[in-house]
Design a protein around this motif. Structure first.
Motif, PDB file in Angstrom:
ATOM      1  N   LEU A   1       0.831  -1.202   0.000  1.00  0.00           N
ATOM      2  CA  LEU A   1       0.000   0.000   0.000  1.00  0.00           C
ATOM      3  C   LEU A   1       0.867   1.254   0.000  1.00  0.00           C
ATOM      4  O   LEU A   1       0.564   2.237  -0.702  1.00  0.00           O
ATOM      5  N   ALA A   2       1.969   1.233   0.770  1.00  0.00           N
ATOM      6  CA  ALA A   2       2.881   2.377   0.782  1.00  0.00           C
ATOM      7  C   ALA A   2       3.518   2.570  -0.600  1.00  0.00           C
ATOM      8  O   ALA A   2       3.705   3.708  -1.061  1.00  0.00           O
ATOM      9  N   LYS A   3       3.851   1.459  -1.259  1.00  0.00           N
ATOM     10  CA  LYS A   3       4.438   1.557  -2.597  1.00  0.00           C
ATOM     11  C   LYS A   3       3.437   2.142  -3.591  1.00  0.00           C
ATOM     12  O   LYS A   3       3.793   2.959  -4.450  1.00  0.00           O
ATOM     13  N   PHE A   4       2.161   1.739  -3.478  1.00  0.00           N
ATOM     14  CA  PHE A   4       1.139   2.307  -4.363  1.00  0.00           C
ATOM     15  C   PHE A   4       1.061   3.821  -4.175  1.00  0.00           C
ATOM     16  O   PHE A   4       0.910   4.571  -5.139  1.00  0.00           O
ATOM     17  N   ALA A   5       1.147   4.264  -2.927  1.00  0.00           N
ATOM     18  CA  ALA A   5       1.078   5.701  -2.648  1.00  0.00           C
ATOM     19  C   ALA A   5       2.194   6.445  -3.374  1.00  0.00           C
ATOM     20  O   ALA A   5       1.979   7.542  -3.919  1.00  0.00           O
ATOM     21  N   GLU A   6       3.400   5.857  -3.409  1.00  0.00           N
ATOM     22  CA  GLU A   6       4.526   6.487  -4.113  1.00  0.00           C
ATOM     23  C   GLU A   6       4.342   6.416  -5.624  1.00  0.00           C
ATOM     24  O   GLU A   6       4.539   7.400  -6.343  1.00  0.00           O
ATOM     25  N   ASP A   7       3.961   5.220  -6.122  1.00  0.00           N
ATOM     26  CA  ASP A   7       3.819   5.044  -7.569  1.00  0.00           C
ATOM     27  C   ASP A   7       2.755   5.965  -8.156  1.00  0.00           C
ATOM     28  O   ASP A   7       2.971   6.621  -9.183  1.00  0.00           O
ATOM     29  N   PHE A   8       1.605   6.000  -7.503  1.00  0.00           N
ATOM     30  CA  PHE A   8       0.482   6.740  -8.066  1.00  0.00           C
ATOM     31  C   PHE A   8       0.676   8.250  -7.981  1.00  0.00           C
ATOM     32  O   PHE A   8      -0.080   9.012  -8.585  1.00  0.00           O
ATOM     33  N   ALA A   9       1.695   8.689  -7.215  1.00  0.00           N
ATOM     34  CA  ALA A   9       1.977  10.122  -7.127  1.00  0.00           C
ATOM     35  C   ALA A   9       2.880  10.593  -8.257  1.00  0.00           C
ATOM     36  O   ALA A   9       3.205  11.774  -8.343  1.00  0.00           O
ATOM     37  N   SER A  10       3.289   9.712  -9.158  1.00  0.00           N
ATOM     38  CA  SER A  10       4.174  10.076 -10.269  1.00  0.00           C
ATOM     39  C   SER A  10       3.491  11.072 -11.200  1.00  0.00           C
ATOM     40  O   SER A  10       2.271  11.004 -11.414  1.00  0.00           O
TER      41      SER A  10
END
Length: 697
Positions: A628-637
């Motif tokens: 979930l933390a990784k999704f937060a970073e990825d989707f902020a691109s």
């Protein structure tokens, strides 16, 4: 009939069968079981241990083989000897023991019939104008659009766990014989100059607060029909009150936002649905101007009616109180075969009709039906009644006993009798409508019928206005008195609708004032409902099941996420990468919030905060929080860095995480994950049961 030939699904029946066994073995709580039972069209009755099975017939379309299937199901599985046609064109069986319901569903499925989403917080059976396909007035046969709508909406995650039930009608011309006015969503085929399309209304409804639908689109093209319908449904999903059942129909959003605000909110949703459904294969009809002439009306025609196809007729069949025995069903099927009449339909007035009848077959057909105790409608028999206290948990009065005692008289008025204020018999759409209630008088509870006058759900009509409430013992006299007044004071051929609205409410209050008044010495004469030997009382049966017992937020999150996945993939296919990522973010947010609600976490809206809550509450499940933390970073691109390959990788990871979260929730729900955890109501299996290529999240 295409898609309408077989709407059943063996896999979901197997899941339902499993849930019945788990419930009977005390391995599933009543709340979760009830939600799943209702989704499969199985409704509890007043009588303990038996159920009503509601068979979904979109547009009332049925056939000889299906009639035989229903007849044999009634004989094999029911403790009752009749089926009941509803005002939504369904057919209901009653008195089916719970343990027999899975076998009943399988038997119906073998005949191409389903009960799926006939109850619960779903889209109920979609009604259509009765003569679509054969009516001279029609612009198009909306059966094609009915089929496309059913194909799109049935088992769609968007429609599985809405705030409350949702009712749709389709009409083939401006007369609107399907009564869009009183529906959550009404679609009406119209002509606009040289163009053909649809007018769309929304926010109608009956029940304890009747509400006429408002126009949301004066004209739309055929290709926009499904996006428009989905936008209205999404409006209901997003804004209707899930906590307060009495205020959770879409009609209350019209009051909340006002008509203009409601349409504005709808247009916000439409931008998204149009984009997401841009490449959908929409239903297409053949269009024509149609001919001016008589509109057949809301149900089966009241007489043999000429079709648009020269030399052919519609043959209406009056079905008293909408009830048919297994023998009559089977004989009707035989008649269809003998006379080579494949098209038989149920209608909103609880009747049936046959179409494509050549003139030479009319009299032989009349004789064959007479042998079954059936025939064409007669003046006065346009009386509709819901089951009332015979089977319904919400019933207050015995509408099935009273209904046969009433008549529409020489003017063939529409009489509508409901056993409670929920209005399943559509009292607000009748010439004279009544619903059951209890009123305390002189220290005693007295059964009453609240009267309504001048209802007409078609175009240029209006919902009925409320009149006085009359003790049930006097309601027959009240109906006769109103009919006599109509005969005596109408102008020329003035219809009852116009007469009633010309006379207004005060006139009816004065006309019936002596029937309303109950003096102390008269109380004993009004204490009993029709057909009852004991004094009136309202049984406390724990409420009805029209919308299910509990709205479970976690299950709702999974269904909403499944719908977002459909949008995510559609937008990615259209190379709308930023919009597609927005859907992916919403999926992660919905599922994280739903899971935390299940386990008692803090409410958060941002993905980093949700990931932190996962880390804090689920230390034994580190992969869930890390992903979930990784999704937060990825989707902020930034949007300019997005491409198809990158999104494919992200979405595959998200789908894997989704299945892991779903498995955790199911384990927790069963008490398998955390020591001492109690089972929670979580109907997520239905969302997970769809194929990955469609709507599985």
């Amino acid at each position: 009939m295409g898609y309408l030939d077989n709407l059943a699904n063996d896999g979901e029946i197997a899941l339902y069968d499993q849930s019945v066994q788990e419930y009977r073995d005390l391995k599933m709580d009543v709340t979760r079981f009830t939600a799943g039972r209702l989704q499969m069209g199985i409704y509890g009755q007043r009588q303990e241990g038996v159920n009503m099975v509601r068979i979904k017939l979109p547009g009332g379309r049925v056939s000889a083989p299906k009639l035989r299937t229903i007849a044999s199901a009634l004989e094999k599985f029911s403790r009752h000897d009749v089926v009941h046609i509803t005002t939504r064109q369904d057919i209901q069986m009653h008195y089916v023991p719970l343990e027999q319901t899975p076998a009943t569903l399988r038997h119906l499925a073998e005949g191409g019939l389903t009960t799926r989403e006939a109850c619960g917080n779903t889209i109920r059976n979609i009604t259509t104008c009765p003569l679509s396909g054969v009516c001279p007035r029609q612009h198009t046969d909306v059966t094609r659009h009915l089929e496309g709508t059913v194909r799109h909406m049935l088992r769609n995650p968007l429609t599985q766990q809405m705030p409350r039930k949702f009712k749709i009608s389709l009409s083939a011309c401006e007369a609107d014989c399907a009564q869009g006015m009183m529906h959550d969503l009404g679609v009406i085929a119209v002509r606009n100059g040289d163009r053909f399309g649809f007018k769309v209304v929304a926010g109608g409804g009956l029940g304890h607060k009747p509400h006429e639908a408002i126009v949301v689109e004066e004209f739309i093209e055929e290709r926009d029909l499904l996006p428009v319908m989905e936008a209205v449904i999404q409006l209901h999903n997003r804004y209707s009150d899930r906590a307060k059942r009495a205020k959770s129909r879409i009609k209350f959003l019209v009051d909340k936002f006002g008509p203009e605000g409601f349409v504005e909110k709808y247009r916000e949703e439409l931008v998204r649905t149009k984009s997401a459904l841009a490449n959908i294969d929409y239903p297409k009809g053949e269009w024509s101007p149609g001919k001016d002439g008589e509109a057949p009306g809301i149900g089966a025609p009241r007489r043999i009616f000429p079709q648009k196809q020269a030399g052919y007729y519609v043959f209406p069949i009056s079905v008293p109180m909408g009830n048919l025995t297994a023998s009559q069903l089977r004989s009707l099927a035989d008649i269809c075969d003998t006379f080579e009449l494949p098209d038989i339909r149920t209608s909103q007035d609880q009747n049936m009709f046959l179409s494509d009848v050549p003139e030479a077959k009319i009299e032989p057909l009349r004789a064959a039906l007479a042998a079954l105790g059936l025939g064409v409608p007669k003046a006065g028999d346009d009386v509709v009644a819901c089951p009332g206290t015979s089977t319904c948990r919400l019933g207050i009065t015995s509408s099935t006993i009273l209904g046969p005692k009433l008549s529409g008289g020489e003017h063939d008025l529409k009489i509508r009798v409901s056993g409670c204020h929920n209005g399943c018999a559509q009292p607000e759409a009748g010439d004279i409508g009544i619903y059951g209630e209890g009123k305390r008088m002189h220290g005693k509870l007295v059964p009453h019928y609240q009267m309504y006058f001048g209802g007409n759900g078609m175009a240029r009509g209006a919902l009925a206005f409320k009149g006085p409430s009359i003790p049930t013992a006097r309601i027959e006299e009240a109906v006769k008195r109103v009919q006599s007044a109509f005969s005596a004071t109408r102008e020329a051929d003035e219809p009852f609708f116009s007469w009633a609205h010309r006379k207004d409410k005060a006139y009816f209050n004065d006309l019936l004032a002596d029937l309303v008044e109950v003096k102390p010495e008269q109380v004993e004469s009004v204490l009993r409902d029709h057909g009852q030997k004991a004094d009136f009382k309202v049984l406390q049966l724990g409420g009805g099941e029209c919308a299910g017992i509990v709205q479970t937020r976690t299950g709702t999150s999974f269904f909403e996420a499944a719908h977002e996945r459909n949008y995510r993939d559609a937008l990615k296919f259209q190379l709308k990468f930023a919009d597609s990522v927005g859907c992916a973010e919403e999926i992660a947010r919905l599922l994280a919030q739903g899971t935390l609600e299940l386990i008692g976490g803090e409410k958060r809206d941002d993905l980093p905060g949700l990931a932190e809550e996962f880390r804090r509450l689920l230390p034994t499940k580190p992969r869930l929080s890390r992903s979930l933390a990784k999704f937060a970073e990825d989707f902020a691109s930034p949007a300019e860095e997005l491409n198809d390959a990158r999104l494919t990788e992200w979405f595959a990871e998200l789908d894997t995480w989704t299945m892991e979260v779903a498995q955790f929730c199911l384990d927790f729900d069963r008490g398998l994950d955390l020591e001492g955890a109690l089972p929670r109501p979580l109907p997520v299996r239905s969302a997970l049961g769809r194929s990955p290529s469609s709507a599985t999240v």
